[in-house]
Design an enzyme around this catalytic site. Structure first.
Site, PDB file in Angstrom:
ATOM      1  N   ASP A  77     -20.847  36.067  32.127  1.00 29.55           N
ATOM      2  CA  ASP A  77     -19.569  36.251  32.825  1.00 29.55           C
ATOM      3  C   ASP A  77     -18.637  37.180  32.066  1.00 29.55           C
ATOM      4  O   ASP A  77     -17.722  37.758  32.626  1.00 29.55           O
ATOM      5  CB  ASP A  77     -18.838  34.912  32.951  1.00 29.55           C
ATOM      6  CG  ASP A  77     -19.630  33.916  33.763  1.00 29.55           C
ATOM      7  OD1 ASP A  77     -20.352  34.333  34.670  1.00 29.55           O
ATOM      8  OD2 ASP A  77     -19.510  32.709  33.477  1.00 29.55           O
ATOM      9  N   ASP A 128     -13.267  37.974  44.238  1.00 31.37           N
ATOM     10  CA  ASP A 128     -11.951  37.745  43.595  1.00 31.37           C
ATOM     11  C   ASP A 128     -10.815  38.620  44.120  1.00 31.37           C
ATOM     12  O   ASP A 128      -9.647  38.325  43.860  1.00 31.37           O
ATOM     13  CB  ASP A 128     -12.005  37.940  42.065  1.00 31.37           C
ATOM     14  CG  ASP A 128     -12.846  36.874  41.379  1.00 31.37           C
ATOM     15  OD1 ASP A 128     -13.306  35.943  42.078  1.00 31.37           O
ATOM     16  OD2 ASP A 128     -13.037  36.981  40.165  1.00 31.37           O
ATOM     17  N   TYR A 167     -18.938  45.555  45.043  1.00 31.97           N
ATOM     18  CA  TYR A 167     -18.029  45.131  43.968  1.00 31.97           C
ATOM     19  C   TYR A 167     -17.613  46.326  43.115  1.00 31.97           C
ATOM     20  O   TYR A 167     -18.123  46.528  42.019  1.00 31.97           O
ATOM     21  CB  TYR A 167     -18.766  44.073  43.121  1.00 31.97           C
ATOM     22  CG  TYR A 167     -17.935  43.357  42.080  1.00 31.97           C
ATOM     23  CD1 TYR A 167     -16.714  42.774  42.410  1.00 31.97           C
ATOM     24  CD2 TYR A 167     -18.380  43.220  40.768  1.00 31.97           C
ATOM     25  CE1 TYR A 167     -15.967  42.085  41.455  1.00 31.97           C
ATOM     26  CE2 TYR A 167     -17.647  42.541  39.807  1.00 31.97           C
ATOM     27  CZ  TYR A 167     -16.437  41.967  40.157  1.00 31.97           C
ATOM     28  OH  TYR A 167     -15.705  41.291  39.223  1.00 31.97           O
ATOM     29  N   SER A 192     -14.358  41.590  33.846  1.00 31.86           N
ATOM     30  CA  SER A 192     -15.144  42.349  34.810  1.00 31.86           C
ATOM     31  C   SER A 192     -14.403  43.578  35.319  1.00 31.86           C
ATOM     32  O   SER A 192     -14.643  44.045  36.415  1.00 31.86           O
ATOM     33  CB  SER A 192     -15.531  41.460  35.990  1.00 31.86           C
ATOM     34  OG  SER A 192     -16.315  40.395  35.564  1.00 31.86           O
ATOM     35  N   ARG A 232     -10.323  46.864  39.887  1.00 31.57           N
ATOM     36  CA  ARG A 232     -11.057  45.613  40.081  1.00 31.57           C
ATOM     37  C   ARG A 232     -10.687  44.558  39.043  1.00 31.57           C
ATOM     38  O   ARG A 232     -10.398  44.877  37.904  1.00 31.57           O
ATOM     39  CB  ARG A 232     -12.566  45.908  39.983  1.00 31.57           C
ATOM     40  CG  ARG A 232     -13.427  44.749  40.424  1.00 31.57           C
ATOM     41  CD  ARG A 232     -14.884  45.115  40.356  1.00 31.57           C
ATOM     42  NE  ARG A 232     -15.386  45.108  38.991  1.00 31.57           N
ATOM     43  CZ  ARG A 232     -16.545  45.657  38.624  1.00 31.57           C
ATOM     44  NH1 ARG A 232     -17.303  46.273  39.499  1.00 31.57           N
ATOM     45  NH2 ARG A 232     -16.940  45.593  37.371  1.00 31.57           N
ATOM     46  N   ASP A 233     -10.754  43.290  39.462  1.00 26.94           N
ATOM     47  CA  ASP A 233     -10.508  42.149  38.579  1.00 26.94           C
ATOM     48  C   ASP A 233      -9.122  42.253  37.936  1.00 26.94           C
ATOM     49  O   ASP A 233      -8.962  42.118  36.730  1.00 26.94           O
ATOM     50  CB  ASP A 233     -11.608  42.077  37.495  1.00 26.94           C
ATOM     51  CG  ASP A 233     -11.891  40.644  37.054  1.00 26.94           C
ATOM     52  OD1 ASP A 233     -11.485  39.716  37.779  1.00 26.94           O
ATOM     53  OD2 ASP A 233     -12.491  40.454  35.991  1.00 26.94           O
TER      54      ASP A 233
END
Ligand SMILES: *[C@@H]1O[C@H](CO)[C@@H](O)[C@H](O)[C@H]1NC(C)=O
Ligand SMILES: *[C@@H]1O[C@H](CO)[C@@H](O)[C@H](O)[C@H]1NC(C)=O
Ligand SMILES: *[C@@H]1O[C@H](CO)[C@@H](O)[C@H](O)[C@H]1NC(C)=O
Ligand SMILES: CC(=O)N[C@H]1CO[C@H](CO)[C@@H](O)[C@@H]1O
Ligand SMILES: CC(=O)N[C@H]1CO[C@H](CO)[C@@H](O)[C@@H]1O
Length: 489
Positions: free
Chosen positions: A444, A260, A207, A219, A212-213
């Site tokens: 989260d 994701d 990850y 995140s 990212r995200d």
């Protein structure tokens, strides 16, 4: 000079049980860091000031883990891992060396368990989750122990203790964390495998994609969607994972790949510029990692497919078939075992109260079971050869309070779901496992509106508050998950 201050500090001293350092035998605590400001130096060592008291600045050489690049433990003496170097504790999300337990030059029998002999190549055949003991992450166990220390209700404590019997995935969510966790846990699992003679399966989450995200904030990763960071993803992240996995070949490993990311490629290219910027890096990153890691015989990979209330609609599933088929073939000759659904999400496995209609925004797959059944058919028709699934059940045991299924942050009413197990549903041969990918209790995203990674969802009405940053421990959420566990503990 020192004695004149000592009287003011008796209480603080008594309250604080810090790790051993040279000043303690003189009656002074250790400073929290070896880089603390030096106020005074004498024959004993360097002195700093903390909390209105003198403290001994730990000598670099006084802690065996520092030359290895890890700080000395300052407040814990609980060893979660022991190897040829000494006993390791965990503080602030990092390994630290516990003083006084260095095994250097002593006890040769430590090496037996702690430098386990790597055996011959293990090769997955069939369901990668089947027939193994699941590795228990010592870091999570330490988090649960710390959580238990904050509880007073004995019934809750009993439930929390059970959490230590179940396996969670280990998130390699930064280059640093990958360097900290990957080899250490592989080694620990191998030692257990060697001792018990039973294969031990370790599950890691890969990850760290550039950008990212891209559709949310909570995140956001360390790497940006640019060429130089994409190069770092390959050389400093994937290549290192490959090297370690190529070393530890005698144990089964599962990788959950980039939560994701591809689901964003299915639904968020048009509406989110950041996802358009990330697109080429996501696709290139997947091709690269599948080529490299998908050829390792003891490693099985699952690509993330969001969850029922993301790709469940007919048009999204159809698009997903194309995107995933293309990504998988771009990684040839690497192989992908299947797909991971509901990672870090709350969608129940089965919810007979829901059906396609206005309440579900006409989603024909309003629970994970119906979603996976539909995805199985669609991925097969898209020409994908290996179609198997796992479902993250760490937090989907209880219907949360959310009024819209798109809510994902710190939902109140959370409950632990089915325990990790292989082939959980008879008749669903393509469901390899229920597994806990997201460790219950790790946040989260923060509900602090002034934080850089604040995401609006974490401020919504059904998001539990106050919430710490993503990945940090969230006691209240953990306790609620325990109370609402289904099946109950
Ligand atoms: C470290 O060493 C001390 C003293 O020998 C011992 O009491 C303690 O149990 C050891 N701790 C660990 C974690 O091995
Ligand atoms: C302790 O927890 C149990 C559930 O685990 C709950 O039923 C009970 O009311 C709690 N007791 C107290 C004193 O909060
Ligand atoms: C890419 O982003 C990083 C920050 O993560 C930055 O240091 C670097 O200069 C950027 N490279 C380019 C080519 O823009
Ligand atoms: C069960 C198992 O694999 N045991 C091995 C552990 O490692 C030693 C060598 O250190 C082997 O002799 C055992 O066969
Ligand atoms: C359990 C919990 O913290 N619930 C809170 C979730 O957020 C709402 C709205 O901000 C609060 O009213 C709840 O107390």
């Amino acid at each position: 000079m020192k004695t004149s201050i000592a009287l003011t500090a008796v209480a603080a001293l008594a309250a604080k049980a810090s790790a051993a350092c040279w000043s303690q035998k003189l009656g002074y605590p250790c400073c929290s860091s070896s880089s603390a400001q030096v106020w005074f130096t004498d024959n004993d060592g360097e002195w700093g000031v903390e909390n209105g008291d003198w403290c001994g600045i730990p000598k670099a050489e006084s802690c065996w883990s520092q030359p290895l690049g890890y700080p000395c433990c300052t407040s814990t003496s609980t060893a979660v891992y022991t190897d040829g170097d000494g006993a390791w504790g965990i503080e602030n999300g990092d390994w630290c060396g516990i003083n006084g337990n260095s095994s250097q030059g002593s006890t040769p029998n430590v090496g037996n368990d702690e430098n386990p002999v790597i055996g011959s190549q293990y090769t997955h055949s069939g369901n990668p989750f089947k027939g193994h003991k699941f590795f228990i992450n010592p870091y999570y166990t330490a988090e649960v122990d710390a959580a238990i220390a904050q509880m007073s209700n004995s019934s809750l404590i009993a439930k929390a203790k059970k959490m230590k019997e179940y396996s969670n995935a280990i998130w390699l969510d930064t280059i640093e964390n990958m360097n900290n966790w990957l080899e250490r846990n592989l080694k620990t699992a191998l030692a257990e495998q060697n001792q018990t003679g039973k294969t031990v399966l370790t599950v890691f989450v890969v990850y760290d994609l550039p950008g990212r995200d891209c559709h949310a904030l909570a995140s956001n990763g360390e790497l940006l969607a640019n060429d130089s960071d994409a190069a770092r993803y390959k050389t400093e992240y994937i290549d290192v994972i490959e090297e370690k996995l190529k070393t530890y070949i005698s144990q089964p490993v599962v990788l959950i790949v980039e939560p994701d990311s591809l689901a964003n490629m299915v639904t968020n290219l048009e509406n989110t510029p950041a996802c358009r910027d990330s697109e080429k890096y996501y696709l290139d990153g997947h091709a690269y990692l599948i080529k490299k890691l998908g050829v390792l015989k003891h490693v099985a990979m699952y690509l993330d497919i969001g969850h029922a209330f993301w790709l469940g609609w007919d048009d999204n599933r159809e698009k997903a078939g194309k995107v995933y088929a293309k990504v998988i073939s771009s990684g040839s000759p690497g192989q992908v075992r299947g797909f991971a659904s509901n990672v870090a999400n709350y969608t129940p496995w089965e919810d007979p109260t829901l059906s396609r209609g206005p309440d579900t925004e006409w989603n024909p797959c309003p629970d994970e079971k119906r979603y996976i059944e539909a995805m199985y058919k669609d991925f097969k028709s898209a020409g994908i050869k290996s179609v198997y699934f796992i479902d993250d059940t760490s937090r989907n045991g209880h219907k949360t309070d959310r009024t819209h299924p798109g809510e994902w942050c710190n939902q109140t009413g959370v409950g632990i779901g089915a325990r990790p197990q292989a082939n959980p549903i008879s008749g669903m041969d393509y469901l390899d496992a229920f597994y806990w990918v997201k460790p219950l209790g790790e946040s989260d995203g923060t509900s602090d509106t002034s934080a850089k990674r604040y995401d609006g969802y974490c401020g919504h009405a059904t998001a539990m508050k106050p919430a710490p940053e993503a990945g940090q421990w969230f006691q209240k959420h953990f306790e609620q998950g325990l109370e609402n566990a289904n099946p109950p503990f």
